[in-house]
Design an enzyme around this catalytic site. Structure first.
Site, PDB file in Angstrom:
ATOM      1  N   SER A  48       0.834  -1.209   0.000  1.00  0.00           N
ATOM      2  CA  SER A  48       0.000   0.000   0.000  1.00  0.00           C
ATOM      3  C   SER A  48       0.864   1.253   0.000  1.00  0.00           C
ATOM      4  CB  SER A  48      -0.912   0.012   1.228  1.00  0.00           C
ATOM      5  OG  SER A  48      -1.644  -1.184   1.335  1.00  0.00           O
ATOM      6  N   SER A  49       1.897   1.266   0.837  1.00  0.00           N
ATOM      7  CA  SER A  49       2.787   2.429   0.918  1.00  0.00           C
ATOM      8  C   SER A  49       3.575   2.619  -0.368  1.00  0.00           C
ATOM      9  CB  SER A  49       3.751   2.269   2.095  1.00  0.00           C
ATOM     10  OG  SER A  49       3.050   2.142   3.314  1.00  0.00           O
ATOM     11  N   TYR A 137      -1.642 -11.254   3.644  1.00  0.00           N
ATOM     12  CA  TYR A 137      -1.853  -9.854   4.014  1.00  0.00           C
ATOM     13  C   TYR A 137      -3.346  -9.654   4.254  1.00  0.00           C
ATOM     14  CZ  TYR A 137      -1.226  -4.707   3.740  1.00  0.00           C
ATOM     15  OH  TYR A 137      -1.198  -3.352   4.000  1.00  0.00           O
ATOM     16  N   LYS A 165       0.486 -10.795   7.762  1.00  0.00           N
ATOM     17  CA  LYS A 165       0.590  -9.364   8.074  1.00  0.00           C
ATOM     18  C   LYS A 165      -0.827  -8.914   8.380  1.00  0.00           C
ATOM     19  CE  LYS A 165       1.916  -4.886   6.068  1.00  0.00           C
ATOM     20  NZ  LYS A 165       0.675  -4.152   6.358  1.00  0.00           N
ATOM     21  N   SER A 167      -3.461  -6.331   9.355  1.00  0.00           N
ATOM     22  CA  SER A 167      -3.736  -4.902   9.449  1.00  0.00           C
ATOM     23  C   SER A 167      -5.185  -4.613   9.819  1.00  0.00           C
ATOM     24  CB  SER A 167      -3.388  -4.215   8.127  1.00  0.00           C
ATOM     25  OG  SER A 167      -1.995  -4.242   7.911  1.00  0.00           O
ATOM     26  N   GLY A 190       0.034  -4.898  11.924  1.00  0.00           N
ATOM     27  CA  GLY A 190      -0.098  -3.987  10.797  1.00  0.00           C
ATOM     28  C   GLY A 190      -0.407  -2.549  11.187  1.00  0.00           C
ATOM     29  N   ASP A 192      -0.159   0.799  12.680  1.00  0.00           N
ATOM     30  CA  ASP A 192       0.913   1.457  13.422  1.00  0.00           C
ATOM     31  C   ASP A 192       0.411   2.015  14.748  1.00  0.00           C
ATOM     32  OD1 ASP A 192       1.968   0.918  10.978  1.00  0.00           O
ATOM     33  OD2 ASP A 192       2.608   2.955  10.521  1.00  0.00           O
ATOM     34  N   GLU A 193      -0.862   2.364  14.792  1.00  0.00           N
ATOM     35  CA  GLU A 193      -1.453   2.961  15.995  1.00  0.00           C
ATOM     36  C   GLU A 193      -1.556   1.977  17.157  1.00  0.00           C
ATOM     37  OE1 GLU A 193      -3.595   4.668  12.296  1.00  0.00           O
ATOM     38  OE2 GLU A 193      -2.735   2.762  12.965  1.00  0.00           O
ATOM     39  N   GLY A 209       3.247   1.485   7.579  1.00  0.00           N
ATOM     40  CA  GLY A 209       3.373   2.526   6.575  1.00  0.00           C
ATOM     41  C   GLY A 209       3.959   3.832   7.057  1.00  0.00           C
TER      42      GLY A 209
END
Length: 306
Positions: A48-49, A137, A165, A167, A190, A192-193, A209
């Protein structure tokens, strides 16, 4: 197989463009070297990034090639090869294998709502195309497909499946996938928060990301988790989340803001591919403020760990 090389902080690699908006070999190498020098575990390339859904097959192959030729053997390299068609995904998978990537990964097919059996066949055909291990993913908020425990267990019958992975936002999914898949299986956090929460509930590593613009903060957070320093782990997660919220509050896309901050850090990798929005003039002051947030957090927690 020995999965140790997959345990750690692995930034999702950004798309790198020149002034004309084409994939830039120079910028791709510059970003790769920058992250290598930060001592991350590896790179997740073409996801995605990496703006994969907005790039041609040849552009995606070009990025895979540049990263591999520059960093193969230095970092763990995971190639994201998910594409709208099984045929293109297989082409990318075989190319990544030729380049010497350590593993493959793929989102489920997008746009059409497919039954589990179709998604199973899609991932299986990618795996059949090479001898590389495979990382599922799961990102239901963008693909519309939520990995079930039953499908995970069915996929686990293929020895090439070494991880997921994850997310999805419920952190409990990490624990459930870890419990269902058994031993010798990697679950990556996945979102980041929830880096700290994901690691505490069972994630072996993490792919994200926003890591690329502040890798130090995630490496520090990982160290706090490893040393059971949960006070600082919670603190740094709050700082990370404050930064992410700021990155997502601008007129331009989060990735445009990240690339603008990287440019201020001395790493110029261009803008973003439309329909993603590049930064607006009104974003510039906020971008400098976000860079200061990152710098201050890195300085503070670097001293904590010193």
């Amino acid at each position: 197989m020995n999965l140790e090389k997959f345990r750690g902080v692995i930034p999702a690699f950004y798309a790198c463009y020149d002034e004309q908006g084409n994939v830039s070999e120079e910028a791709t190498k510059e970003l790769g070297n920058h992250l290598y020098n930060k001592k991350v575990k590896g790179l997740y390339v073409g996801g995605s990034s990496g703006e994969c859904i907005y790039q041609t097959l040849e552009e995606r192959k070009e990025t895979l090639r540049i990263v591999a030729e520059n960093l193969r053997g230095k970092l763990t390299l995971i190639a994201h090869v998910g594409a709208p068609s099984t045929r293109d995904s297989v082409i990318l998978a075989q190319y990544a294998a030729e380049l010497g990537y350590d593993a493959l990964s793929a989102i489920p097919p997008i746009y059409f709502k497919l039954p589990e059996n179709s998604v199973y066949n899609y991932w299986s055909k990618i795996m059949d195309a090479t001898d590389l291990p495979f990382i599922i993913y799961n990102i239901p908020q963008t693909t519309g497909f939520d990995l079930s425990i039953s499908l995970l267990q069915k996929l686990r019958n293929n020895p090439k499946v070494i991880g997921v992975k994850n997310s999805s936002m419920p952190v409990m999914d990490i624990e459930r996938f870890k419990a269902a898949a058994g031993e010798n299986f990697i679950v990556f956090n996945g979102p980041d928060e929830q880096f700290v929460a994901g690691r505490l509930i069972g994630a072996d590593g993490a792919i994200g990301g926003t890591y690329g613009v502040m890798p130090e903060l995630f490496l520090y957070a990982d160290e706090f988790v490893k040393t059971n320093d949960f006070v600082h782990a919670r603190e740094i997660q709050t700082k990370i989340n404050d930064i992410i919220i700021s990155l997502c509050s601008l007129e331009g896309s989060m990735y445009a803001a990240i690339k603008a901050i990287l440019a201020l850090q001395g790493v110029s990798i261009g803008g973003v591919r439309e329909p993603l929005e590049n930064i607006h003039e009104g974003d510039l002051e906020a971008i400098h403020q976000i860079k200061n947030q990152i710098d201050e957090a890195i300085a503070h927690y670097g001293k904590v760990l010193a």
